[in-house]
Motif scaffolding. Sequence first.
Motif, PDB file in Angstrom:
ATOM      1  N   ALA A 120      27.786  -5.497   3.561  1.00  0.00           N
ATOM      2  CA  ALA A 120      28.790  -5.066   2.629  1.00  0.00           C
ATOM      3  C   ALA A 120      28.562  -5.483   0.915  1.00  0.00           C
ATOM      4  CB  ALA A 120      30.478  -6.036   2.327  1.00  0.00           C
ATOM      5  N   LEU A 121      29.325  -4.004   0.373  1.00  0.00           N
ATOM      6  CA  LEU A 121      28.606  -3.875  -1.097  1.00  0.00           C
ATOM      7  C   LEU A 121      29.801  -4.839  -2.260  1.00  0.00           C
ATOM      8  CD1 LEU A 121      29.366  -0.531  -2.209  1.00  0.00           C
ATOM      9  CD2 LEU A 121      26.828  -1.814  -1.634  1.00  0.00           C
ATOM     10  N   PRO A 122      29.083  -5.794  -3.149  1.00  0.00           N
ATOM     11  CA  PRO A 122      27.918  -5.763  -3.732  1.00  0.00           C
ATOM     12  C   PRO A 122      26.074  -6.137  -3.115  1.00  0.00           C
ATOM     13  CG  PRO A 122      28.570  -7.274  -4.401  1.00  0.00           C
ATOM     14  CD  PRO A 122      29.537  -6.904  -4.373  1.00  0.00           C
ATOM     15  N   ALA A 123      25.207  -5.493  -2.789  1.00  0.00           N
ATOM     16  CA  ALA A 123      24.407  -5.807  -1.766  1.00  0.00           C
ATOM     17  C   ALA A 123      22.756  -5.650  -2.515  1.00  0.00           C
ATOM     18  CB  ALA A 123      24.471  -4.840  -1.094  1.00  0.00           C
ATOM     19  N   VAL A 124      21.619  -6.083  -2.241  1.00  0.00           N
ATOM     20  CA  VAL A 124      20.347  -5.637  -2.513  1.00  0.00           C
ATOM     21  C   VAL A 124      19.533  -5.344  -1.487  1.00  0.00           C
ATOM     22  CG1 VAL A 124      18.604  -6.872  -3.412  1.00  0.00           C
ATOM     23  CG2 VAL A 124      20.571  -7.467  -3.703  1.00  0.00           C
ATOM     24  N   VAL A 125      18.864  -4.169  -1.362  1.00  0.00           N
ATOM     25  CA  VAL A 125      18.222  -3.387  -0.583  1.00  0.00           C
ATOM     26  C   VAL A 125      16.786  -2.933  -0.500  1.00  0.00           C
ATOM     27  CG1 VAL A 125      17.932  -1.398   0.824  1.00  0.00           C
ATOM     28  CG2 VAL A 125      20.277  -1.791   0.599  1.00  0.00           C
ATOM     29  N   ALA A 126      15.878  -4.053   0.080  1.00  0.00           N
ATOM     30  CA  ALA A 126      14.400  -3.626  -0.478  1.00  0.00           C
ATOM     31  C   ALA A 126      13.938  -1.972   0.629  1.00  0.00           C
ATOM     32  CB  ALA A 126      13.284  -4.813   0.034  1.00  0.00           C
ATOM     33  N   VAL A 127      13.524  -1.074   0.042  1.00  0.00           N
ATOM     34  CA  VAL A 127      13.151  -0.339   0.309  1.00  0.00           C
ATOM     35  C   VAL A 127      12.095  -0.048   1.039  1.00  0.00           C
ATOM     36  CG1 VAL A 127      12.869   2.469   0.300  1.00  0.00           C
ATOM     37  CG2 VAL A 127      14.557   1.426  -1.119  1.00  0.00           C
ATOM     38  N   HIS A 128      11.519   0.588   2.555  1.00  0.00           N
ATOM     39  CA  HIS A 128      10.024   0.422   3.084  1.00  0.00           C
ATOM     40  C   HIS A 128       9.526   1.471   2.364  1.00  0.00           C
ATOM     41  CE1 HIS A 128       7.625   0.377   6.535  1.00  0.00           C
ATOM     42  NE2 HIS A 128       7.732  -0.543   6.534  1.00  0.00           N
ATOM     43  N   PRO A 129       7.709   1.787   2.293  1.00  0.00           N
ATOM     44  CA  PRO A 129       7.072   2.802   2.006  1.00  0.00           C
ATOM     45  C   PRO A 129       6.969   3.671   2.757  1.00  0.00           C
ATOM     46  CG  PRO A 129       5.840   0.617   2.280  1.00  0.00           C
ATOM     47  CD  PRO A 129       6.994   0.310   2.908  1.00  0.00           C
ATOM     48  N   LEU A 130       7.529   3.395   4.031  1.00  0.00           N
ATOM     49  CA  LEU A 130       7.963   4.759   5.248  1.00  0.00           C
ATOM     50  C   LEU A 130       9.424   5.536   4.828  1.00  0.00           C
ATOM     51  CD1 LEU A 130       5.499   3.217   7.936  1.00  0.00           C
ATOM     52  CD2 LEU A 130       4.997   4.781   6.094  1.00  0.00           C
ATOM     53  N   ALA A 131       9.905   5.234   3.804  1.00  0.00           N
ATOM     54  CA  ALA A 131      11.121   5.643   4.058  1.00  0.00           C
ATOM     55  C   ALA A 131      10.711   7.056   3.810  1.00  0.00           C
ATOM     56  CB  ALA A 131      11.988   5.291   2.704  1.00  0.00           C
ATOM     57  N   GLU A 132      12.450   7.763   4.172  1.00  0.00           N
ATOM     58  CA  GLU A 132      12.101   8.947   4.778  1.00  0.00           C
ATOM     59  C   GLU A 132      12.798   9.903   3.301  1.00  0.00           C
ATOM     60  OE1 GLU A 132      15.014   9.648   8.139  1.00  0.00           O
ATOM     61  OE2 GLU A 132      13.676   8.945   9.368  1.00  0.00           O
ATOM     62  N   VAL A 133      12.034   9.662   2.299  1.00  0.00           N
ATOM     63  CA  VAL A 133      12.072  10.747   1.016  1.00  0.00           C
ATOM     64  C   VAL A 133      10.763  11.348   0.257  1.00  0.00           C
ATOM     65  CG1 VAL A 133      14.167   9.152  -0.030  1.00  0.00           C
ATOM     66  CG2 VAL A 133      11.908   8.324  -0.241  1.00  0.00           C
ATOM     67  N   GLN A 134      10.470  11.972  -0.813  1.00  0.00           N
ATOM     68  CA  GLN A 134       9.546  12.583  -0.923  1.00  0.00           C
ATOM     69  C   GLN A 134      10.085  12.945  -2.499  1.00  0.00           C
ATOM     70  OE1 GLN A 134       8.896  16.121   1.008  1.00  0.00           O
ATOM     71  NE2 GLN A 134       8.013  15.582   2.749  1.00  0.00           N
ATOM     72  N   PRO A 135       9.082  11.516  -3.513  1.00  0.00           N
ATOM     73  CA  PRO A 135       9.132  11.913  -4.350  1.00  0.00           C
ATOM     74  C   PRO A 135       8.435  13.065  -5.196  1.00  0.00           C
ATOM     75  CG  PRO A 135       9.040   9.624  -3.561  1.00  0.00           C
ATOM     76  CD  PRO A 135       8.584  10.094  -2.655  1.00  0.00           C
ATOM     77  N   ALA A 136       9.268  13.813  -6.214  1.00  0.00           N
ATOM     78  CA  ALA A 136       8.542  14.814  -6.385  1.00  0.00           C
ATOM     79  C   ALA A 136       8.588  14.609  -8.242  1.00  0.00           C
ATOM     80  CB  ALA A 136       9.193  16.036  -7.041  1.00  0.00           C
ATOM     81  N   TYR A 137       6.998  14.736  -8.895  1.00  0.00           N
ATOM     82  CA  TYR A 137       6.306  13.933 -10.102  1.00  0.00           C
ATOM     83  C   TYR A 137       6.097  15.455 -10.542  1.00  0.00           C
ATOM     84  CZ  TYR A 137       3.225  12.152 -13.973  1.00  0.00           C
ATOM     85  OH  TYR A 137       3.498  11.266 -14.864  1.00  0.00           O
ATOM     86  N   ALA A 138       7.479  15.350 -11.577  1.00  0.00           N
ATOM     87  CA  ALA A 138       6.998  16.832 -12.919  1.00  0.00           C
ATOM     88  C   ALA A 138       7.578  16.452 -14.725  1.00  0.00           C
ATOM     89  CB  ALA A 138       8.993  17.132 -12.601  1.00  0.00           C
ATOM     90  N   TYR A 139       6.316  16.989 -14.749  1.00  0.00           N
ATOM     91  CA  TYR A 139       6.106  16.496 -16.211  1.00  0.00           C
ATOM     92  C   TYR A 139       6.915  16.382 -17.130  1.00  0.00           C
ATOM     93  CZ  TYR A 139       3.238  16.493 -20.394  1.00  0.00           C
ATOM     94  OH  TYR A 139       2.750  16.670 -21.700  1.00  0.00           O
TER      95      TYR A 139
END
Length: 262
Positions: free
Chosen positions: A156-175
């Motif tokens: 239940a919110l509010p909560a704290v979530v620690a994200v694993h390095p293998l999370a299903e996201v792909q950060p994109a770097y944009a200058y």
Amino acid sequence: MNAKVKLQRIAVLVSTGRHPVSGTPRYSRNDAAALELGRKLAQRHGAQLDVIHAGDPADPALPDYLALGAQQVDVLPCTPEDDAAQALAARVRDHDLVLTGTRAEGAYDSGMLPYRVAALLGRALVGAAVDLEVDDGNARVRQFLPKGLRRRVEAALPAVVAVHPLAEVQPAYAYARLRAGSVQRASAGARVPNADAAAWLSGPVTRKPVKFAAAERRSGHARMLGATTTESRGGNVVNAGSSVEKAQVILAYLREHQLIDY
């Protein structure tokens, strides 16, 4: 705790890391995954996203988070002798969801910061998150487990979530985003010194060289004789030939004894 809290404010706690070879300051890949998850949730729910760092406002790695999608990075001035968890907990007390990486990328980082922040806030902590959804006042998390297993849990919110390095996201770097954002020094409360800081010792880590050793293929009787007598172990002494030919002999020996795989 209200189970119907609407997701209005999201905080992403970020740290800095160093490149494992060059030592150049850079963003933490674990926290970059948390930032990308936070950005998606903020866009989906129309929530405010705050990216917060406790440390040196002049750290050259912080602008990398602007390139990864943070519009602004708020920095709480904090020295290594201060208790960063206390400063961060006070800053995010009004946020509905706090996202972090599982741990920073230094050599001996403990990974305890998410647990300490959650304990100071009195909130539930969900670790090793690879996916996250918020619905009806609950954070639905898919957790990473060993051997490829996954598990779904709710908090239940509010909560704290620690994200694993293998999370299903792909950060994109944009200058362009790096140039448009800003790193701001945030006003912080009274600094709380860390009681254990006096016992810490920091210094560069020197990796010891790894010695190659060919696998022993002789019989047990031959090894026992070799332990009691002086004998030649074989091998080749290469004096003639070019440096390339000598290198080829060494590579052939390493491949023969499976000391390298290329």
